[in-house]
Write an enzyme that holds these catalytic residues in place. Structure first.
Site, PDB file in Angstrom:
ATOM      1  N   HIS A 141       0.798  -1.508  -0.122  1.00 50.91           N
ATOM      2  CA  HIS A 141       0.002   0.105   0.066  1.00 50.91           C
ATOM      3  C   HIS A 141       0.759   1.258  -0.080  1.00 50.91           C
ATOM      4  O   HIS A 141       0.179   2.385  -0.231  1.00 50.91           O
ATOM      5  CB  HIS A 141      -0.821   0.159   1.166  1.00 50.91           C
ATOM      6  N   HIS A 191      -7.691  12.815   2.757  1.00 49.53           N
ATOM      7  CA  HIS A 191      -7.055  11.339   2.585  1.00 49.53           C
ATOM      8  C   HIS A 191      -5.650  11.403   2.938  1.00 49.53           C
ATOM      9  O   HIS A 191      -4.870  10.220   3.397  1.00 49.53           O
ATOM     10  CB  HIS A 191      -7.004  11.080   0.870  1.00 49.53           C
TER      11      HIS A 191
END
Length: 720
Positions: free
Chosen positions: A440, A597
């Site tokens: 990720h 985010h």
């Protein structure tokens, strides 16, 4: 205004439910905050409609993944409890009640918006409300454009119940033919490639759902039959993909798993409120679905499709256009990214600053004859990806290009398999990473031959290499030529590509092998400083915090006197402001025009925040077990003075000061909208109006960026 349906703190302070908020219920609370933006009268109407669509899409994904997972556990008799002590069955009971409440509130929001949109000549009517002229046009459209695409399917012993794909929508009919005995049941599935809404030509923007056309003009489908009843339905299926440890070929495994997902177990059936009773009974039986997850609505089914109406050309009903700024630091170097980065580290704040600089960095690397190697992680890249194009260009130019493509990126698996194939065809070395962990981390590494020898340039991001998302998501892109970070990044890639665990990292922290420990050490130092009477404090900006050990560590810091301010957009299993547990912790959630985010941690380090001596980090990881224990993530220290000032004193501080888009988490587990109006502060507007610090370069000398300050104010109060 409180968001309804949250979980109140129990009277007992000893149980797990008194210390933690259930993850699933916290997510539903987050989606209520998204829905509240559809009810926000300060927003333009089509933007409110878009928030309604987002809320509906969010709820669909929650159902397909989280509810499906809990149902699977409950059906297998798994009694593993959640962080708050609830079993899967107990969670499902609480979730179902709130899902029904949320669905009802979404329909109420749609009714309100439809009434307001009528005043702006945008109509989403029931077809029977239209005049003869409009209905005549729709009938012609149905005959010429819809009828050739749809296929009625009889349901009887010789015609078994047809397969309905995940998110599939259709109409079921009960028919009788003349004087013949018995009835016939037919189903018409709406093709997935057909637009959900038909726009009727004319000065008014009239949008009619295709399901209404099918029911209204069904006589064309069934000539000679009398329609005794009908009903519109939609089905959601279990869409999670579990990766088996023994999978030998990940690409082949995921191609098969994607096909299985389309045929997953039904977890929710939506029906219109006037659905024929016999047709409904057949659907219930065939989908074999728990009655508790059958939703009947008197309104519209499948609200996620409303986003198509938001594309109506009415700029007066949308947010004012905003064009991201291109960093002046790069322009000052005639567009030479490497020269600008060589001079000094730079951080780019998306979407206020253009993602094009990331694309340009990779494109320049692709065509620069001095560049010998590019390594890149790819989690989500989008449909038309300029990042993929740059990597292909570099490989075709003879450079050594390595791409770590994560196949386990949920709902992007098929797209990533496609990109992996395209990259391999161009000569890129494609690696799929670990079977059991997702990669990720957001990292680019470029090695360039220069006069002094080889130099490594790195990009570390908090968001994906996805140019469309970068116009909506707030994220940070950090560019550096720091040799230590370059060496660490190279070790990170060796870890993913060759399982060589990175020993002796100089600056980076990497999960799942050290990032959690680093955060614990930093929090422990703040605890020690507080106990010694020194200044202490923790600021963090995250998408979610659910990891029990991390929450307990923050509780420990709070009890030691450390002031903690958390900006958590989504799920928060931590309870804030409870005496003896978390009285020094304040949590807020920012929901607005852009999707928060970016992930940031800041530690006072013996000084008052926001001090230039505080330690600041950006990271790709949230405070969730999956990020800390089951994903490859990175956390990067920010030491350059200008970048440090921007991340802490501009980005982080503005988030803490925001009131107009913020919801504060109260001690009883509910969220309350903070102050708006003349005394409010809107961090999105601030960032749209003011250039960044590190992106300005020499322009700072002629025009200082407005500074923010906490002096004389509490976080959440406006100051500039």
């Amino acid at each position: 205004m409180n968001a309804p349906g949250n979980i109140a703190v129990p009277a007992s302070a000893d149980g797990a439910d008194a210390r933690y908020v259930n993850r699933e219920l916290s997510w539903l609370s987050f989606n209520r905050r998204v829905l509240a933006e559809a009810e926000n009268e300060r927003y333009p109407l089509l933007e409110r409609l878009r928030f309604l669509s987002i809320s509906a899409s969010n709820l669909d994904e929650f159902t397909m993944i989280r509810i499906a997972g809990l149902e699977g556990q409950a059906s297998r008799g798994i009694e593993t409890t959640a962080i708050d002590g609830k079993s899967p069955a107990q969670q499902l009971e609480a979730i179902r009640e709130q899902v029904l409440e949320l669905e009802h509130r979404q329909q109420e929001a749609l009714d309100t918006l439809c009434e307001l949109l009528v005043e702006e000549d945008i109509l989403i009517p029931a077809i029977d409300q239209l005049g003869e002229e409009h209905i005549a046009w729709l009938e012609g459209y149905f005959t010429n454009d819809i009828l050739p695409l749809i296929t009625p399917q009889a349901i009887d012993p010789s015609h078994p119940f047809p397969f309905v794909a995940n998110l599939g929508m259709g109409v079921i009919f009960r028919l009788k033919r003349g004087k013949r005995k018995g009835e016939l049941v037919e189903m018409v599935l709406i093709p997935s490639g057909v637009p959900r809404f038909v726009r009727v030509p004319g000065p008014q923007a009239i949008y009619v759902g295709i399901e209404q056309l099918i029911t209204r003009f069904a006589a064309q489908l069934f000539p000679g039959f009398k329609i005794r009843g009908d009903g519109v339905f939609r089905v959601l299926r279990d869409s999670d993909i579990e990766v088996e440890d023994e999978a030998e070929d990940l690409v082949r495994y995921f191609r098969t798993a994607i096909q299985r997902r389309r045929r997953g177990r039904a977890v929710l059936l939506e029906l219109d409120d006037e659905c024929d009773e016999e047709a409904e009974a057949l659907l219930r039986e065939q989908f074999n679905i728990d009655a508790a997850m059958i939703v009947k609505t008197g309104g519209m089914i499948g609200l996620r499709h409303l986003d198509a109406i938001c594309n109506e050309s009415r700029p007066d009903l949308k947010f004012a256009p905003f064009d991201p700024r291109y960093p002046e630091r790069i322009l000052a170097h005639d567009g030479d990214c490497f020269s600008a980065i060589r001079e000094k580290d730079i951080v780019i704040h998306h979407p206020y600053e253009s993602f094009e600089v990331v694309v340009d960095f990779l494109h320049q690397a692709a065509i620069d004859p001095a560049v010998v190697s590019i390594k890149q992680t790819l989690y989500r890249a989008g449909d038309q990806s300029p990042v993929i194009a740059a990597l292909i260009e570099a490989a075709l130019a003879g450079k050594a290009v390595t791409a770590v493509v994560e196949l386990k990126a949920r709902f992007d698996e098929e797209r990533n398999i496609h990109w992996a194939s395209e990259l391999e065809r161009a000569g890129v070395q494609v690696i799929y990473g670990f079977t059991e962990w997702k990669t990720h981390a957001k990292v680019s590494l470029v090695v360039r031959r220069e006069d002094e020898g080889y130099r490594t340039y790195c990009h570390f991001g908090t968001g994906n290499y996805h140019p469309v998302n970068a116009r909506i998501y707030t994220d940070l892109s950090y560019f550096t030529a720091d040799p230590a970070l370059g060496r660490d990044a190279a070790k990170l890639f060796n870890f993913v590509t060759g399982y060589v665990e990175p020993a002796g990292l100089e600056k980076l922290s990497v999960s799942p092998i050290g990032l959690r420990q680093k955060l614990n050490e930093l929090i422990d130092r703040e605890i020690a400083n507080a106990q010694a009477g020194k200044p202490s404090g923790i600021w963090a900006k995250l998408n979610s915090i659910t990891n029990k050990a991390m929450i307990d560590k923050l509780y420990e810091a709070s009890n030691a006197g450390v002031e903690i301010h958390l900006v958590v957009r989504g799920i928060c299993s931590l309870r804030a402001g409870i005496p003896g547990l978390s009285e020094n912790i304040r949590v807020k959630s920012i929901i607005g025009r852009f999707l928060e985010h970016g992930r940031i941690w800041a530690f006072a380090n013996g000084h008052e925040l926001p001090s230039r001596k505080a330690e600041v980090f950006i990271t790709s990881a949230d405070a969730m077990s999956r990020n800390l224990d089951r994903r490859v993530e990175v956390m990067v220290p920010i030491t350059n003075k200008t970048v440090h000032d921007q991340v802490l004193g501009q980005v982080m501080l503005a988030n803490i000061l925001d009131t107009e888009q913020s919801w504060e988490l109260l001690a009883d587990g509910q969220y309350e909208r903070m102050r708006i109006g003349e005394e409010g502060f809107n961090c999105h507007e601030y960032f749209m109006s003011n250039p960044s610090l590190s992106g300005r370069g020499s322009a700072l000398k002629s025009q200082e960026v407005p500074r923010l300050s906490l002096e004389g104010r509490q976080p959440g109060e406006r100051t500039a």
